[in-house]
Design a protein around this motif. Structure first.
Motif, mmCIF file in Angstrom:
data_model
loop_
_atom_site.group_PDB
_atom_site.id
_atom_site.type_symbol
_atom_site.label_atom_id
_atom_site.label_comp_id
_atom_site.label_asym_id
_atom_site.label_seq_id
_atom_site.Cartn_x
_atom_site.Cartn_y
_atom_site.Cartn_z
ATOM 1 N N VAL A 179 47.739 -11.402 32.642
ATOM 2 C CA VAL A 179 47.521 -10.184 32.251
ATOM 3 C C VAL A 179 48.159 -9.058 33.215
ATOM 4 C CG1 VAL A 179 45.692 -10.459 31.044
ATOM 5 C CG2 VAL A 179 45.368 -9.767 33.115
ATOM 6 N N ARG A 180 48.230 -7.802 33.151
ATOM 7 C CA ARG A 180 48.774 -6.661 34.318
ATOM 8 C C ARG A 180 47.915 -5.672 34.662
ATOM 9 N NH1 ARG A 180 54.281 -7.578 34.132
ATOM 10 N NH2 ARG A 180 54.560 -5.569 35.292
ATOM 11 N N LYS A 181 46.788 -5.918 33.967
ATOM 12 C CA LYS A 181 45.970 -4.779 34.414
ATOM 13 C C LYS A 181 44.483 -5.207 34.912
ATOM 14 C CE LYS A 181 48.147 -1.269 31.278
ATOM 15 N NZ LYS A 181 47.790 -0.354 30.211
ATOM 16 N N ASP A 190 34.678 -11.081 31.023
ATOM 17 C CA ASP A 190 33.339 -10.740 30.320
ATOM 18 C C ASP A 190 33.222 -11.322 29.218
ATOM 19 O OD1 ASP A 190 32.643 -8.820 32.484
ATOM 20 O OD2 ASP A 190 33.302 -7.148 31.362
ATOM 21 N N GLU A 191 34.422 -11.858 28.395
ATOM 22 C CA GLU A 191 34.282 -12.603 27.316
ATOM 23 C C GLU A 191 34.326 -14.258 27.607
ATOM 24 O OE1 GLU A 191 37.583 -11.951 24.784
ATOM 25 O OE2 GLU A 191 37.230 -9.556 24.919
ATOM 26 N N GLY A 192 34.029 -14.450 28.866
ATOM 27 C CA GLY A 192 33.958 -15.905 29.289
ATOM 28 C C GLY A 192 34.982 -16.758 29.556
ATOM 29 N N TYR A 193 36.142 -16.101 29.701
ATOM 30 C CA TYR A 193 37.239 -16.830 29.974
ATOM 31 C C TYR A 193 37.557 -16.954 31.691
ATOM 32 C CZ TYR A 193 38.305 -16.194 25.229
ATOM 33 O OH TYR A 193 38.063 -16.230 23.591
ATOM 34 N N GLU A 194 37.459 -17.996 32.023
ATOM 35 C CA GLU A 194 37.715 -18.488 33.518
ATOM 36 C C GLU A 194 38.909 -18.027 34.232
ATOM 37 O OE1 GLU A 194 36.753 -21.883 36.806
ATOM 38 O OE2 GLU A 194 36.531 -22.353 34.502
ATOM 39 N N HIS A 195 40.034 -18.453 33.789
ATOM 40 C CA HIS A 195 41.444 -18.433 34.477
ATOM 41 C C HIS A 195 41.863 -17.058 34.086
ATOM 42 C CE1 HIS A 195 40.144 -22.515 35.465
ATOM 43 N NE2 HIS A 195 40.157 -22.724 34.062
ATOM 44 N N VAL A 196 41.803 -16.060 34.678
ATOM 45 C CA VAL A 196 42.766 -14.780 34.236
ATOM 46 C C VAL A 196 43.370 -14.328 35.610
ATOM 47 C CG1 VAL A 196 42.610 -12.531 33.339
ATOM 48 C CG2 VAL A 196 40.787 -14.276 32.632
ATOM 49 N N ILE A 197 44.767 -14.246 35.594
ATOM 50 C CA ILE A 197 45.421 -13.769 36.410
ATOM 51 C C ILE A 197 46.170 -12.571 36.498
ATOM 52 C CG2 ILE A 197 46.951 -14.610 38.632
ATOM 53 C CD1 ILE A 197 46.787 -17.519 37.586
ATOM 54 N N ASP A 198 46.468 -11.638 37.274
ATOM 55 C CA ASP A 198 46.872 -10.230 37.368
ATOM 56 C C ASP A 198 48.434 -10.787 37.974
ATOM 57 O OD1 ASP A 198 48.344 -7.979 37.529
ATOM 58 O OD2 ASP A 198 46.775 -6.887 38.913
ATOM 59 N N VAL A 199 49.312 -10.796 36.843
ATOM 60 C CA VAL A 199 50.986 -11.105 37.413
ATOM 61 C C VAL A 199 51.625 -10.095 38.265
ATOM 62 C CG1 VAL A 199 51.104 -12.151 35.168
ATOM 63 C CG2 VAL A 199 51.932 -9.904 35.436
ATOM 64 N N THR A 200 50.844 -8.808 38.421
ATOM 65 C CA THR A 200 51.358 -7.968 39.590
ATOM 66 C C THR A 200 50.753 -8.181 40.825
ATOM 67 O OG1 THR A 200 49.791 -6.129 38.791
ATOM 68 C CG2 THR A 200 51.877 -6.285 37.704
#
Length: 334
Positions: A179-181, A190-200
Motif C-alpha cells: 500500500v501507499r498510505k 485491523d482486519e487481521g492481515y499480517e504482511h502489510v508494507i508501505d511501498v514509499t
C-alpha cells in the motif's frame, strides 16, 4: 419512455478537462436486435477503467460522442422474442465491446452479458458485480493453479485487493499486501492481515525482500506498473509470475532484473478481463458468478460505496472518486 445519458464529447488525457467536458443529454432509446435486451439502470459505478476510457487511454475506444460506463445493475424492461424469459428480471450487466455505455437511464446490452441476480442482492452491490469480483476470482484462480502458498499484491487497500484477500483467506494462502498510505496499513492490519508494507517507506526493499524470502510467493498481482513491477518481481523465487492488470502509475513497467527472467524463468503477464470473458464458456461463467453472488449474500464480499449521485451530478461525483479511489466506489443512479 425518455432516455438520459452521460455524454463524453471527446477524449482528453487531462483528466480534469475530460471530466468537465461531460454532459447529460436526452438520447434515443436504442432499438433491440435478436440477442439484446433493454435494461432500466438502477445503479452504475465508476472504475479505474472508466477513468482510463475518459482519457482515451483504455483499450476500448468508441466513436465519439460516446456514453461511458462498463457495468451496472437494473431491471430488464424490454426483450426480443427469443429472450422473453428475461423480461422483468433483476440483472447485473456489462459491456466488453464498443457499444454504448451504462451511464444512462436505459441501456441496451447482449442477453449473454447479463447476470440474473439472486434474491437478497441489492442493486447497489450488484452494480459492481461484473468487473472487480470477477477479475479477482479469475486472477486468484491463477494462484490456485500455480500451487503457491503465498501471493503479493499492490493497491491492496482498493476494492479488488480486498476481494483477493478474502479469497486468499478462504484458501489458506498468505498475502503480502503493498500500500501507499499509513491509514491503509492500519486498516488492513485491523482486519487481521499480517504482511502489510508501505511501498514509499525508506526500508521497503529490505522489508519486502525479507518477507518474500520467508514466504516464497510464486504469483503477484500488479495494478500499478512503473518501477514497482520490477521491485515486486526481482526478490521473488524462480518460476514466479507477475500478473499486470492495471497501470495506475501511468508509467512504463521497469526495473526488472533481466537475469531473473533469463535464468530463473520469472515472467510478467498481462491480465485483460475482456479477453478472459471471451475464452471462458457461458456455463463456466454462470457457475463462477453464482459463486460470487453467494459470497456477497454471505457478507464475505462487499463493495465499499463512498457516495451515490444522480446523473446530473456526474462531474462532482467523479471528482470525489479520483481524489480517493480506495475510499470506495461512487454510484450513479439514473
Amino acid at each position: 419512455m425518455t432516455n438520459r445519458s452521460v455524454i463524453l464529447p471527446e477524449y482528453n488525457n487531462n483528466l480534469i478537462r475530460a471530466l468537465l467536458s461531460l454532459k447529460v443529454e436526452e438520447t434515443t432509446i436504442p432499438m433491440l436486435r435478436n440477442d439484446e435486451v433493454l435494461v432500466e439502470m438502477k445503479a452504475t459505478p465508476c472504475n479505474p477503467s472508466d477513468i482510463a476510457f475518459l482519457r482515451g487511454s483504455y483499450n476500448i475506444v468508441k466513436e465519439l460522442p460516446a456514453v461511458p460506463g462498463f457495468e451496472g445493475a437494473g431491471i430488464i424492461v424490454e426483450t426480443t422474442a427469443n429472450n422473453k424469459d428475461l423480461l422483468h428480471q433483476r440483472v447485473s450487466c456489462y459491456i466488453n465491446e464498443k457499444d454504448s455505455g451504462t451511464w444512462s437511464k436505459y441501456f441496451k446490452v447482449k442477453a449473454r452479458d447479463c447476470i440474473v441476480l439472486k434474491n437478497g442482492i441489492s442493486f447497489e452491490q450488484a452494480a459492481g458485480l461484473s468487473i472487480n469480483p470477477v477479475t479477482a476470482w479469475a486472477m486468484f484462480h491463477e494462484a490456485i493453479i500455480s500451487g503457491t502458498r503465498a501471493i503479493v499484491q499492490n493497491a491492496a487497500a482498493g476494492q479488488l485487493g480486498k476481494f483477493i484477500n478474502v479469497l486468499a483467506a478462504k484458501n489458506g494462502i498468505e498475502v503480502i499486501n503493498l500500500v501507499r498510505k499509513v491509514d491503509h496499513i492500519n486498516s488492513l492490519k485491523d482486519e487481521g492481515y499480517e504482511h502489510v508494507i508501505d511501498v514509499t517507506g525508506e526500508n521497503f526493499n529490505e522489508h519486502y525482500t525479507s518477507i518474500v524470502t520467508r514466504l516464497n510467493p510464486l504469483v503477484a498481482f500488479d495494478a500499478v506498473g512503473g518501477d514497482l513491477t520490477g521491485m515486486m518481481l526481482n526478490p521473488m523465487p524462480g518460476g514466479s509470475k507477475v500478473f499486470v492488470y492495471g497501470g495506475l502509475s501511468g508509467a512504463q513497467i521497469g526495473g526488472i532484473d533481466a537475469m531473473g527472467v533469463i535464468f530463473k524463468r520469472k515472467s510478467i503477464v498481462g491480465f485483460n478481463l475482456n479477453e478472459w470473458m471471451i475464452k471462458v464458456s457461458r456455463e463456466k461463467f454462470l457457475e463462477i458468478t453464482s459463486e460470487i453472488q453467494d459470497l456477497f449474500l454471505r457478507g464475505d464480499f462487499k463493495t465499499s460505496i463512498q457516495g451515490i449521485y444522480s446523473l446530473d451530478e456526474v462531474v462532482s461525483a467523479l471528482r470525489v472518486y479520483v481524489k480517493s479511489m480506495s475510499a470506495g466506489k461512487i454510484l450513479l443512479t439514473p
